[in-house]
Design an enzyme around this catalytic site. Structure first.
Site, PDB file in Angstrom:
ATOM      1  CG  ASP A 139      -3.463   6.389   6.691  1.00  0.00           C
ATOM      2  OD1 ASP A 139      -2.239   6.444   6.928  1.00  0.00           O
ATOM      3  OD2 ASP A 139      -3.755   4.956   5.131  1.00  0.00           O
ATOM      4  CB  SER A 165      -0.976  -0.223   1.079  1.00  0.00           C
ATOM      5  OG  SER A 165      -0.329  -0.233   2.308  1.00  0.00           O
ATOM      6  CG  HIS A 168      -0.684   4.347   4.042  1.00  0.00           C
ATOM      7  ND1 HIS A 168      -1.714   3.631   4.751  1.00  0.00           N
ATOM      8  CD2 HIS A 168      -0.099   2.707   3.193  1.00  0.00           C
ATOM      9  CE1 HIS A 168      -1.895   2.094   4.586  1.00  0.00           C
ATOM     10  NE2 HIS A 168      -1.359   1.794   3.850  1.00  0.00           N
TER      11      HIS A 168
END
Ligand SMILES: *[C@@H]1O[C@H](CO)[C@@H](O)[C@H](O)[C@H]1NC(C)=O
Ligand SMILES: *[C@@H]1O[C@H](CO)[C@@H](O)[C@H](O)[C@H]1NC(C)=O
Ligand SMILES: *[C@@H]1O[C@H](CO)[C@@H](O)[C@H](O)[C@H]1NC(C)=O
Length: 373
Positions: free
Chosen positions: A341, A41, A344
């Protein structure tokens, strides 16, 4: 009139080719025609979101993408991620995710195979060795297989594949972070010592993937290490301690940063081994840990108030009380935060890391100069 037009066209053409010639120094001497990247991610540019089809996902709504794209872009970030900065540095368009066009796309400037939640090791590894079920949408060997299938379609045959990869940069990660996240952030009863047992296999898995793309013909491979996970808000929240000596001078969790450094030390050795086994191939280690420590240690220098709290989330010491989604609290402009967040990073943080890799000193050859010498 016609003649005049013609000669000004010739003049224009000449001017254009002068520019092209000037650029070709850059393009041939120190550029790449395409980038292929693998990972999770941290650099997913839309694969995971695409795979959710019409289903709901917080990633399909603002504030994701708010900074650069002004709309959700499939990235788990407010704006651009690390591979976007690498693409920009080589004057390439931002990398398209591979999955949406896997069967049809020509990917003339490369493709990104990274998928949110991917691990380096296959889920069977964890099932067989630790009776641990990981429901991952992808993992590194599967991404490499998908890359091989794509090459067989867009550059069929060994010599065509080699010629294509000869002009390509491969970015192998960051990958492996999730192999540890699933354990460290999973069941609180999980022993902290277990990941040290499988760390060598994670590193060997990354090395095997790098060797696989080199065997296909890649001549330039960037291998990034892990981040300082002891400075990541969800880690800081999950492993809060009353014992002051669990924290370092930056208020990060000492043990978890040491763990990341053990991974990175082993990965650096793997990179050295890959170099000696593949003379002529540029295998570059990118020190994402050191690059990130710049804004952990000197946040003010980057306009960041507190590098250890999330920009988008909820309440709590590290703003991790709620996941980031359209109903979450935005604590301020993302440019003033390192963490987007809670797990990340922000575009701002990624831009600092990318600059340290492109221009040094956080790559053993600055990526911008990878083709020199
Ligand atoms: C493996 O895990 C499952 C469920 O998590 C459990 O029911 C089973 O007993 C475990 N098997 C072994 C061999 O520990
Ligand atoms: C790869 O590129 C180099 C220089 O850029 C060239 O010398 C070499 O012949 C190329 N190899 C292949 C297989 O295309
Ligand atoms: C506090 O943490 C340090 C290092 O992390 C450890 O050596 C020490 O035993 C801990 N003290 C207590 C009281 O748990």
């Amino acid at each position: 009139m016609g003649r005049l037009r013609c000669s000004s066209a010739v003049f224009l053409l000449a001017a254009v080719s002068v520019v092209l010639l000037l650029n070709s120094d850059v393009a041939l001497g120190c550029g790449f025609k395409r980038i292929f990247s693998f990972g999770d991610s941290i650099i997913d540019t839309g694969n995971f979101v695409y795979s959710t089809g019409n289903g709901p996902s917080a990633l399909k709504e603002l504030p994701f993408g708010m900074t650069f794209f002004n709309k959700p872009s499939g990235r788990i970030c407010d704006g651009r991620v690390l591979v976007d900065f690498y693409a920009e540095a080589f004057n390439l368009p931002l990398l398209p995710p591979s999955i949406p066009e896997l069967e049809t796309g020509q990917f003339a400037t490369g493709a990104n195979f990274a998928v949110l939640a991917s691990t380096a090791l296959p889920p069977d590894y964890f099932k067989n060795k630790y009776n641990f079920t990981m429901n991952v949408p992808s993992y590194l060997p599967a991404q490499v297989d998908s890359f091989k299938k794509l090459l067989a379609r867009i550059a069929p045959g060994d010599s065509a594949t080699r010629a294509l990869l000869n002009e390509s940069l491969v970015v192998m990660g960051e990958i492996g972070g999730n192999d540890y996240n699933f354990w460290f952030l999973g069941d609180p009863k999980n022993s902290r010592d277990t990941p040290d047992q499988y760390l060598p296999d994670v590193v060997a898995g990354i090395g095997a993937a790098a060797q696989a793309v080199i065997d296909l013909g890649a001549r330039a491979v960037l291998v990034p290490g892990n981040f300082p996970i002891g400075c990541v808000p969800v880690y800081l929240n999950a492993h809060q301690s009353d014992n002051a000596s669990d924290y370092d001078e930056n208020r990060c969790l000492r043990w978890f940063n040491d763990f990341s450094q053990r991974h990175n030390g082993a990965l650096k050795q793997e990179v050295a081994r890959l170099r000696s086994q593949n003379p002529g191939v540029k295998v570059v280690f990118a020190d994402y840990f050191g690059a990130a420590m710049q804004f952990v240690q000197n946040p003010q220098q980057y306009g960041i108030a507190d590098p250890l709290v999330a920009c988008c989330g909820g309440d709590g010491k590290y703003h991790t009380g709620k996941p980031c989604d359209k109903n979450a609290k935005l604590w301020g402009s993302p440019a003033g935060f390192a963490s987007w967040d809670g797990i990340h990073m922000t575009e701002k943080a990624y831009s600092v890391i990318a600059a340290g890799v492109l221009d040094g000193p956080y790559a053993d050859t600055p990526l911008r100069n990878i083709c020199q010498g």
